[in-house]
Every structure is written in structure tokens, then in C-alpha cells.
Design a protein around this motif. Structure first.
Motif, PDB file in Angstrom:
ATOM      1  N   HIS A  30      21.457  41.457  44.516  1.00  0.00           N
ATOM      2  CA  HIS A  30      21.789  42.602  44.734  1.00  0.00           C
ATOM      3  C   HIS A  30      22.386  43.099  46.117  1.00  0.00           C
ATOM      4  O   HIS A  30      21.764  42.624  47.091  1.00  0.00           O
ATOM      5  N   THR A  31      23.359  43.538  46.229  1.00  0.00           N
ATOM      6  CA  THR A  31      24.127  43.788  47.362  1.00  0.00           C
ATOM      7  C   THR A  31      23.397  44.529  48.423  1.00  0.00           C
ATOM      8  O   THR A  31      23.392  44.195  49.714  1.00  0.00           O
ATOM      9  N   LYS A  32      22.820  45.673  48.072  1.00  0.00           N
ATOM     10  CA  LYS A  32      21.987  46.265  49.094  1.00  0.00           C
ATOM     11  C   LYS A  32      20.881  45.660  49.726  1.00  0.00           C
ATOM     12  O   LYS A  32      20.635  45.463  50.845  1.00  0.00           O
ATOM     13  N   LEU A  33      20.102  44.902  48.757  1.00  0.00           N
ATOM     14  CA  LEU A  33      19.015  44.181  49.204  1.00  0.00           C
ATOM     15  C   LEU A  33      19.268  42.917  49.907  1.00  0.00           C
ATOM     16  O   LEU A  33      18.695  42.871  51.188  1.00  0.00           O
ATOM     17  N   SER A  34      20.425  42.318  49.732  1.00  0.00           N
ATOM     18  CA  SER A  34      20.985  41.245  50.346  1.00  0.00           C
ATOM     19  C   SER A  34      21.473  41.447  51.643  1.00  0.00           C
ATOM     20  O   SER A  34      21.575  40.648  52.409  1.00  0.00           O
ATOM     21  N   GLN A  35      21.656  42.660  52.150  1.00  0.00           N
ATOM     22  CA  GLN A  35      22.184  43.040  53.428  1.00  0.00           C
ATOM     23  C   GLN A  35      20.875  42.790  54.429  1.00  0.00           C
ATOM     24  O   GLN A  35      21.302  42.781  55.684  1.00  0.00           O
ATOM     25  N   HIS A  36      19.761  42.788  54.010  1.00  0.00           N
ATOM     26  CA  HIS A  36      18.469  42.640  54.624  1.00  0.00           C
ATOM     27  C   HIS A  36      17.490  41.407  54.475  1.00  0.00           C
ATOM     28  O   HIS A  36      17.062  41.129  55.299  1.00  0.00           O
ATOM     29  N   ILE A  37      17.698  41.063  53.129  1.00  0.00           N
ATOM     30  CA  ILE A  37      16.760  40.004  52.974  1.00  0.00           C
ATOM     31  C   ILE A  37      17.355  39.008  52.145  1.00  0.00           C
ATOM     32  O   ILE A  37      18.467  39.395  51.385  1.00  0.00           O
ATOM     33  N   GLY A  38      16.935  37.690  51.987  1.00  0.00           N
ATOM     34  CA  GLY A  38      17.579  36.795  50.935  1.00  0.00           C
ATOM     35  C   GLY A  38      16.565  35.622  50.978  1.00  0.00           C
ATOM     36  O   GLY A  38      15.327  35.781  51.063  1.00  0.00           O
ATOM     37  N   ILE A  39      17.058  34.425  50.387  1.00  0.00           N
ATOM     38  CA  ILE A  39      16.187  33.335  50.191  1.00  0.00           C
ATOM     39  C   ILE A  39      16.644  32.350  51.299  1.00  0.00           C
ATOM     40  O   ILE A  39      17.589  31.698  51.185  1.00  0.00           O
ATOM     41  N   GLY A  40      15.578  31.815  51.997  1.00  0.00           N
ATOM     42  CA  GLY A  40      15.585  30.965  53.132  1.00  0.00           C
ATOM     43  C   GLY A  40      14.326  30.225  53.121  1.00  0.00           C
ATOM     44  O   GLY A  40      13.524  30.463  52.596  1.00  0.00           O
ATOM     45  N   LYS A  41      14.609  29.263  53.921  1.00  0.00           N
ATOM     46  CA  LYS A  41      13.452  28.277  54.241  1.00  0.00           C
ATOM     47  C   LYS A  41      12.334  29.139  55.203  1.00  0.00           C
ATOM     48  O   LYS A  41      12.580  30.216  55.946  1.00  0.00           O
ATOM     49  N   ARG A  42      11.096  28.938  54.908  1.00  0.00           N
ATOM     50  CA  ARG A  42      10.001  29.426  55.715  1.00  0.00           C
ATOM     51  C   ARG A  42      10.014  30.918  55.419  1.00  0.00           C
ATOM     52  O   ARG A  42       9.565  31.659  56.517  1.00  0.00           O
ATOM     53  N   ILE A  43      10.344  31.413  54.322  1.00  0.00           N
ATOM     54  CA  ILE A  43      10.054  33.093  54.071  1.00  0.00           C
ATOM     55  C   ILE A  43       8.968  33.064  52.740  1.00  0.00           C
ATOM     56  O   ILE A  43       9.310  32.842  51.720  1.00  0.00           O
ATOM     57  N   TYR A  44       7.983  34.140  53.207  1.00  0.00           N
ATOM     58  CA  TYR A  44       6.828  34.231  52.222  1.00  0.00           C
ATOM     59  C   TYR A  44       6.986  35.540  51.641  1.00  0.00           C
ATOM     60  O   TYR A  44       6.873  36.762  52.558  1.00  0.00           O
ATOM     61  N   THR A  45       7.313  35.803  50.456  1.00  0.00           N
ATOM     62  CA  THR A  45       7.857  37.234  49.901  1.00  0.00           C
ATOM     63  C   THR A  45       6.585  37.572  48.674  1.00  0.00           C
ATOM     64  O   THR A  45       6.097  36.532  48.041  1.00  0.00           O
ATOM     65  N   VAL A  46       6.277  38.681  48.668  1.00  0.00           N
ATOM     66  CA  VAL A  46       5.312  39.070  47.796  1.00  0.00           C
ATOM     67  C   VAL A  46       6.094  40.448  46.777  1.00  0.00           C
ATOM     68  O   VAL A  46       6.502  41.213  47.599  1.00  0.00           O
ATOM     69  N   ILE A  47       5.796  40.364  45.699  1.00  0.00           N
ATOM     70  CA  ILE A  47       6.484  41.429  44.904  1.00  0.00           C
ATOM     71  C   ILE A  47       5.240  42.005  44.182  1.00  0.00           C
ATOM     72  O   ILE A  47       4.545  41.482  43.406  1.00  0.00           O
TER      73      ILE A  47
END
Length: 364
Positions: A30-47
Motif C-alpha cells: 500500500h503506497t500511502k502506508l509505505s510512506q510511513h511504515i514497512g517491514i524491517g527488523k525489530r519492529i513490533y506491529t499490532v493490528i
């Protein structure tokens, strides 16, 4: 001073890797989301989100299928490993939903899992052509399952952590830096390991000192383990959780709005406090909200009553801006999700195209 310089040299090294295009980062589809967040090491995401708001479809599309295909389709030294704890759905049904999605994107067949599996009155609807296309999907999914391990069924937090430890020690080693400090060294620094739990409300109970943990205690223990996976092993935890209270309540509807708020995560233990990124899925149509983000929500509903709209809201982002939202086209039969243009950019004819399944892009 030497310790400070050592730490800052580490930062400079990461900046240099970014300049050279060698940072370990997978952009979101998602382009708009990708401007601010992504998938990298040491990132804890909650949905998070209410029941039935399509959290799992968003999870699968955004954090499994699209990243896997990004690696397949780009020249990169990044590798990915995904441990997927599917607490509610069996591995077979998970693969069935993904197959429906692939059949839609690659061949244009719009079917759901009951049709695919011949449940009830939907049997005998799989033609020979469709069956041949399903067989053609086998090679793709066999290859994908080399890096995506689906573990179905509920388990307790310690069981999850034991699996994390076992896998991490297969993929690296722990060394002693000093008497008081240990460090994990991965065998392959280019590997990003995602650990997904869907959803954490299904955790099995466990004891501490002969006493069963409360629901909050289970979630706190799970979140504690996820922070260890992130901070010590360098993993990328992703948790899915149900909102703990009805955002549909009459009082809230009168006093505030019904879009997700950080307070909706309260009651889920320390998960919200410990995570780096918190995303919330929202279905305004279900709450009879017909004007959301400027979109005409009723125009996303087809003649059968199928609602093709969702939105995702970033409520927390430790490394960038938060409190932004993105409109999404959603096809519930197969979990297809596509970022929408802004409401100002949409014409009435665009709504019709989206409802019919337009906007489709071939990604895999």
C-alpha cells in the motif's frame, strides 16, 4: 565516551547502508502506508479491530503475500522467514483462502472458500478449467511454504516463546559480551523473521506459581515474549487482537465518533504500550456510517449487499507520524485488498468499477 562513539558508529553504519540501498527493509504494498511504515527488523506491529472487520485478510495480504512476492520480484539480498500462528483457522482453510485470492488475481475467477471446497449447495461449481488452474497454483504455494510456516491451533505464551527460542538458535547463536551482557548473532544478517499471532485473544491458559494467569496476565506474558523476540533476537513480531469494548455503544456514538481509538486496545494487556506500530481496521458501513473520510460508503455496496470498503488507521508509529488513515477496496470472498485513491479523486463511475472488482493489479 568510547561507548557513546561505538553506539553512534553503529547508527552511522545504518545510515550508510540506507544511502547505498542496503537497508533491510521491505516496503508495504500500500503506497500511502509505505510512506510511513514497512517491514524491517525489530519492529513490533499490532493490528486491531472489531470482530469481522477483516483483520486477518489485511494481515495476510499486507504482511505475508505481498512481502513474499516483493522478494520474488525484486533483486535483493533480503530473505524472509514467517512463522504464522493461526489460532482460529486451520492450515488447509488458510491455504484455501489464499488459493481463491491467487485464482482471482491471476485468472480472474471470483470464488470463495465454500465454492472452492464444494460446501453445501455450492458443490459442483468447480469446472475442469478452474480445477486445472488450481493445480497450477500448487508449485507457487509449495515454494512459498518453504519460508512460511503455518502452525494452526491455540497455544499458551510459553509454548510460543519456546518455539521462538528453538528457531532463533537454529538461525544464530548467543555470545557473551561481558559478565552481564549477552548478544544474539544471526547466521544470516539479511534474514528478516516475522512472527505472527492471529489472534492473541485465543491464547491458551498457563500457570504461574500454581495459579492460572488471568486473561490480561496471558496477554502481558505474550507481549513480554514478543518484546524479547524483537529486542534480543531482532525479530519482527506481528499480533492481531480484537478490540476489547464495543465501539458501537450508544454513549460513544453520542459523545465521540466511532472510528477506532487507542483506548480500544486497553484491556489487551501491555500489547499497545509495547508495540512500535498499531494499526486498526474499520468498517463504517457495519456501523451505518455513510460518510467516512469523504467517501460515499453506500456506493461501495453492490446489488447483493456486499460491502467493498474498509479503512486502516495508524494509531501509533514510534518511528514516524501516526493518526493517518487510508481507504481500501476489499473483496471479502478472497481477501483481496487494494489501496484506494482519495475520496476527492473518485468519480461516480469509479465507485461502480471498484464494486465490480476493478482496480485489480497483477502482483502474483
Amino acid at each position: 565516551y568510547q561507548k557513546y562513539m561505538s553506539n553512534f558508529d553503529g547508527l552511522l553504519n545504518e545510515v550508510k547502508r540506507g544511502i547505498e540501498g542496503r537497508s533491510k527493509w521491505i516496503p508495504l504494498y500500500h503506497t500511502k502506508l509505505s510512506q510511513h511504515i514497512g517491514i524491517g527488523k525489530r519492529i513490533y506491529t499490532v493490528i486491531g479491530g472489531s470482530s469481522g472487520v477483516s483483520k486477518t485478510s489485511f494481515l495476510d495480504w499486507t504482511y505475508i503475500l505481498c512481502p513474499y512476492n516483493w522478494i520474488l520480484n525484486n533483486e535483493t539480498d533480503i530473505k524472509i522467514k514467517i512463522i504464522y500462528r493461526s489460532m482460529e483457522r486451520s492450515k488447509i482453510y488458510k491455504l484455501a483462502k489464499w488459493t481463491c485470492l491467487k485464482l482471482y488475481i491471476k485468472y480472474g475467477f471470483l470464488i470463495d472458500v465454500p465454492t472452492l471446497l464444494g460446501w453445501g449447495n455450492k458443490k459442483n461449481n468447480v469446472s475442469q478449467e478452474l480445477y486445472d488452474n488450481i493445480i497450477e497454483c500448487k508449485e507457487y504455494f509449495d515454494k512459498m511454504l518453504d519460508v512460511v510456516e503455518i502452525i494452526d491451533g491455540p497455544v499458551n505464551p510459553t509454548g510460543i516463546y519456546n518455539k521462538i527460542t528453538e528457531t532463533a538458535l537454529q538461525d544464530g547463536k548467543i555470545i557473551d559480551i561481558s559478565k552481564y551482557e549477552k548478544r544474539y548473532i544471526p547466521n544470516d544478517p539479511n534474514l528478516i523473521t516475522l512472527h505472527i499471532t492471529d489472534h492473541i485473544g485465543k491464547l491458551k491458559g498457563e500457570r504461574r506459581e500454581n495459579t492460572f494467569l488471568t486473561d490480561k496476565g496471558l496477554l502481558d506474558k505474550h507481549s513480554e515474549y514478543m518484546t524479547i523476540a524483537r529486542d534480543f533476537y531482532g525479530w519482527t513480531p506481528i499480533d492481531v487482537c480484537q478490540f476489547n469494548r464495543g465501539i458501537e455503544s450508544t454513549y460513544r456514538a453520542v459523545k465521540t465518533d466511532l472510528t477506532p481509538q487507542p483506548s480500544d486496545f486497553k484491556g489487551t494487556g501491555n500489547v499497545y504500550e509495547n508495540c512500535d506500530i498499531a494499526l486498526a481496521l474499520f468498517n463504517p458501513y457495519k456501523l451505518k456510517i455513510m460518510d467516512h473520510m469523504g467517501y460515499k460508503i453506500e456506493k461501495f455496496v453492490d446489488s447483493r449487499g456486499y460491502n467493498r470498503f474498509r479503512s486502516v488507521i495508524c494509531l501509533k508509529n514510534s518511528y514516524g507520524i501516526d493518526d493517518f488513515r487510508v481507504g481500501l477496496q476489499f473483496i471479502g470472498e478472497n481477501g483481496y485488498i487494494m489501496e484506494l485513491p482519495t475520496a476527492k479523486e473518485l468519480k461516480d463511475s469509479d465507485y461502480e468499477d471498484i464494486v465490480k472488482g476493478g482496480q485489480t493489479k497483477l502482483i502474483f
